[in-house]
Design an enzyme around this catalytic site. Sequence first.
Site, PDB file in Angstrom:
ATOM      1  N   LYS A 167       0.991   4.065  -2.903  1.00 35.49           N
ATOM      2  CA  LYS A 167       0.593   5.458  -2.666  1.00 35.49           C
ATOM      3  C   LYS A 167       1.780   6.408  -2.861  1.00 35.49           C
ATOM      4  O   LYS A 167       1.597   7.548  -3.306  1.00 35.49           O
ATOM      5  CB  LYS A 167      -0.021   5.605  -1.281  1.00 35.49           C
ATOM      6  CG  LYS A 167      -1.345   4.835  -1.102  1.00 35.49           C
ATOM      7  CD  LYS A 167      -2.424   5.303  -2.059  1.00 35.49           C
ATOM      8  CE  LYS A 167      -3.794   4.695  -1.724  1.00 35.49           C
ATOM      9  NZ  LYS A 167      -4.846   5.192  -2.636  1.00 35.49           N
ATOM     10  N   TYR A 191       0.845  -1.210   0.000  1.00 38.97           N
ATOM     11  CA  TYR A 191       0.000   0.000   0.000  1.00 38.97           C
ATOM     12  C   TYR A 191       0.876   1.253   0.000  1.00 38.97           C
ATOM     13  O   TYR A 191       0.658   2.177  -0.791  1.00 38.97           O
ATOM     14  CB  TYR A 191      -0.908  -0.044   1.228  1.00 38.97           C
ATOM     15  CG  TYR A 191      -1.951   1.055   1.285  1.00 38.97           C
ATOM     16  CD1 TYR A 191      -3.111   0.984   0.523  1.00 38.97           C
ATOM     17  CD2 TYR A 191      -1.785   2.153   2.124  1.00 38.97           C
ATOM     18  CE1 TYR A 191      -4.079   1.983   0.586  1.00 38.97           C
ATOM     19  CE2 TYR A 191      -2.742   3.154   2.198  1.00 38.97           C
ATOM     20  CZ  TYR A 191      -3.888   3.069   1.433  1.00 38.97           C
ATOM     21  OH  TYR A 191      -4.848   4.066   1.503  1.00 38.97           O
TER      22      TYR A 191
HETATM   23  N1  LIG Z   1     -10.078   5.388   4.717  1.00 39.50           N
HETATM   24  C1  LIG Z   1      -8.895   5.882   4.976  1.00 39.50           C
HETATM   25  O1  LIG Z   1      -8.462   5.948   6.130  1.00 39.50           O
HETATM   26  C2  LIG Z   1      -8.024   6.357   3.850  1.00 39.50           C
HETATM   27  C3  LIG Z   1      -6.930   7.159   4.178  1.00 39.50           C
HETATM   28  C4  LIG Z   1      -6.121   7.617   3.163  1.00 39.50           C
HETATM   29  C5  LIG Z   1      -6.416   7.300   1.851  1.00 39.50           C
HETATM   30  N2  LIG Z   1      -7.481   6.527   1.566  1.00 39.50           N
HETATM   31  C6  LIG Z   1      -7.748   6.238   0.151  1.00 39.50           C
HETATM   32  O2  LIG Z   1      -9.020   6.746  -0.171  1.00 39.50           O
HETATM   33  C7  LIG Z   1      -9.586   5.994  -1.236  1.00 39.50           C
HETATM   34  C8  LIG Z   1     -10.992   5.551  -0.842  1.00 39.50           C
HETATM   35  O3  LIG Z   1     -10.895   4.646   0.242  1.00 39.50           O
HETATM   36  P1  LIG Z   1     -12.048   4.405   1.303  1.00 39.50           P
HETATM   37  O4  LIG Z   1     -11.412   4.466   2.611  1.00 39.50           O
HETATM   38  O5  LIG Z   1     -13.214   5.281   1.009  1.00 39.50           O
HETATM   39  O6  LIG Z   1     -12.359   2.870   1.054  1.00 39.50           O
HETATM   40  P2  LIG Z   1     -13.616   2.101   0.430  1.00 39.50           P
HETATM   41  O7  LIG Z   1     -13.231   0.664   0.436  1.00 39.50           O
HETATM   42  O8  LIG Z   1     -14.857   2.538   1.095  1.00 39.50           O
HETATM   43  O9  LIG Z   1     -13.633   2.667  -1.051  1.00 39.50           O
HETATM   44  C9  LIG Z   1     -12.808   2.183  -2.075  1.00 39.50           C
HETATM   45  C10 LIG Z   1     -13.619   2.220  -3.347  1.00 39.50           C
HETATM   46  O10 LIG Z   1     -12.828   1.746  -4.428  1.00 39.50           O
HETATM   47  C11 LIG Z   1     -13.598   0.816  -5.155  1.00 39.50           C
HETATM   48  N3  LIG Z   1     -12.734  -0.118  -5.848  1.00 39.50           N
HETATM   49  C12 LIG Z   1     -12.001  -1.131  -5.323  1.00 39.50           C
HETATM   50  N4  LIG Z   1     -11.365  -1.796  -6.294  1.00 39.50           N
HETATM   51  C13 LIG Z   1     -11.705  -1.194  -7.456  1.00 39.50           C
HETATM   52  C14 LIG Z   1     -11.372  -1.429  -8.812  1.00 39.50           C
HETATM   53  N5  LIG Z   1     -10.600  -2.457  -9.194  1.00 39.50           N
HETATM   54  N6  LIG Z   1     -11.897  -0.614  -9.755  1.00 39.50           N
HETATM   55  C15 LIG Z   1     -12.721   0.399  -9.413  1.00 39.50           C
HETATM   56  N7  LIG Z   1     -13.093   0.661  -8.145  1.00 39.50           N
HETATM   57  C16 LIG Z   1     -12.576  -0.121  -7.179  1.00 39.50           C
HETATM   58  C17 LIG Z   1     -14.460   0.126  -4.097  1.00 39.50           C
HETATM   59  O11 LIG Z   1     -15.544  -0.571  -4.672  1.00 39.50           O
HETATM   60  C18 LIG Z   1     -14.847   1.315  -3.251  1.00 39.50           C
HETATM   61  O12 LIG Z   1     -15.947   2.002  -3.803  1.00 39.50           O
HETATM   62  C19 LIG Z   1      -8.628   4.846  -1.497  1.00 39.50           C
HETATM   63  O13 LIG Z   1      -7.783   5.182  -2.585  1.00 39.50           O
HETATM   64  C20 LIG Z   1      -7.827   4.765  -0.213  1.00 39.50           C
HETATM   65  O14 LIG Z   1      -6.563   4.195  -0.388  1.00 39.50           O
HETATM   66  C21 LIG Z   1      -8.313   6.053   2.533  1.00 39.50           C
END
Ligand SMILES: NC(=O)c1ccc[n+]([C@@H]2O[C@H](COP(=O)([O-])OP(=O)(O)OC[C@H]3O[C@@H](n4cnc5c(N)ncnc54)[C@H](O)[C@@H]3O)[C@@H](O)[C@H]2O)c1
Length: 257
Positions: free
Chosen positions: A166, A162
Amino acid sequence: MAAGMLAGQVALVTGTGGGLGQAIALALANAGARAAITEMPDRLPLAEQTAAQMRAAGGEALALPLDVTDLTTIQAAVDGAAEAFGGRIDVLVNNAGINVRQPAFDVTEDAWDSVLAVNLKGLFFTAQRVGRRMRDQRPAGGCIINVASIMGLIGYRDRAAYCASKGGVVNLSRALAFEWAAHDIRVNALCPTFVRTPLTAPLLDDPVAGGDILRRTPLGRLATPEDVAAAALYLASPGARMVTGQALTVDGGWLAV
Ligand SMILES: NC(=O)c1ccc[n+]([C@@H]2O[C@H](COP(=O)([O-])OP(=O)(O)OC[C@H]3O[C@@H](n4cnc5c(N)ncnc54)[C@H](O)[C@@H]3O)[C@@H](O)[C@H]2O)c1
């Protein structure tokens, strides 16, 4: 932020069935953008609910299937979004992402490949497909927001793949910002700290890991999806017209100490 700030603009947001993607899509739509929002084919009904919410609030929204590991669905979703809304895409939010938590000693090839395939390769080819449109549309230009993470700027346990993905997103954003500035395409990375979503709930519910995260955060709390959406809205806004190639942290001060 002013309502109507993105009036007339077309936004494409990936991974909008919940979590950060849904909050970002709603914020852009509330600012007046017409929104094409995508979700994995098996989760599409969730994005359709989000789109219905946007239309109920008076906006224009369309849910489209997209698996970023499949270049043919990238092409179909990007072209479908543009065709639905008059041929343009002004804002892309590359939000889709996954994580597989494993100690570095135990990372499997499958997990490594999956995380890199979604978070970095899929993100790049989505940006490429949209970037070509932004280059060729008249007037040319647009804004790409790549959702990275503070894990793209620091290391943390159990997430070698990860963090690598990133970190790649952060530097890819700089490379695209440099190369595509000539076409008035701005590209930035958005780097949130932990937010409670389905992706992170198991970790945050662990008292040791959850406590460690809060201790490292001067503001003493996790980010909310709305905190992240507000930063995305800023990057998409006219106020950020001179901002490109940046990694904007939304981290309560974690990286400052
Ligand atoms: N939640 C956190 O703490 C956090 C912190 C920093 C960054 N992020 C980043 O934010 C983004 C959203 O994460 P989240 O926390 O809302 O998680 P989440 O799991 O709720 O959302 C991820 C989304 O990506 C979609 N997805 C997964 N694989 C896919 C693919 N192959 N093609 C298209 N869509 C796909 C999922 O269906 C989901 O809608 C991610 O990139 C994550 O790395 C999250």
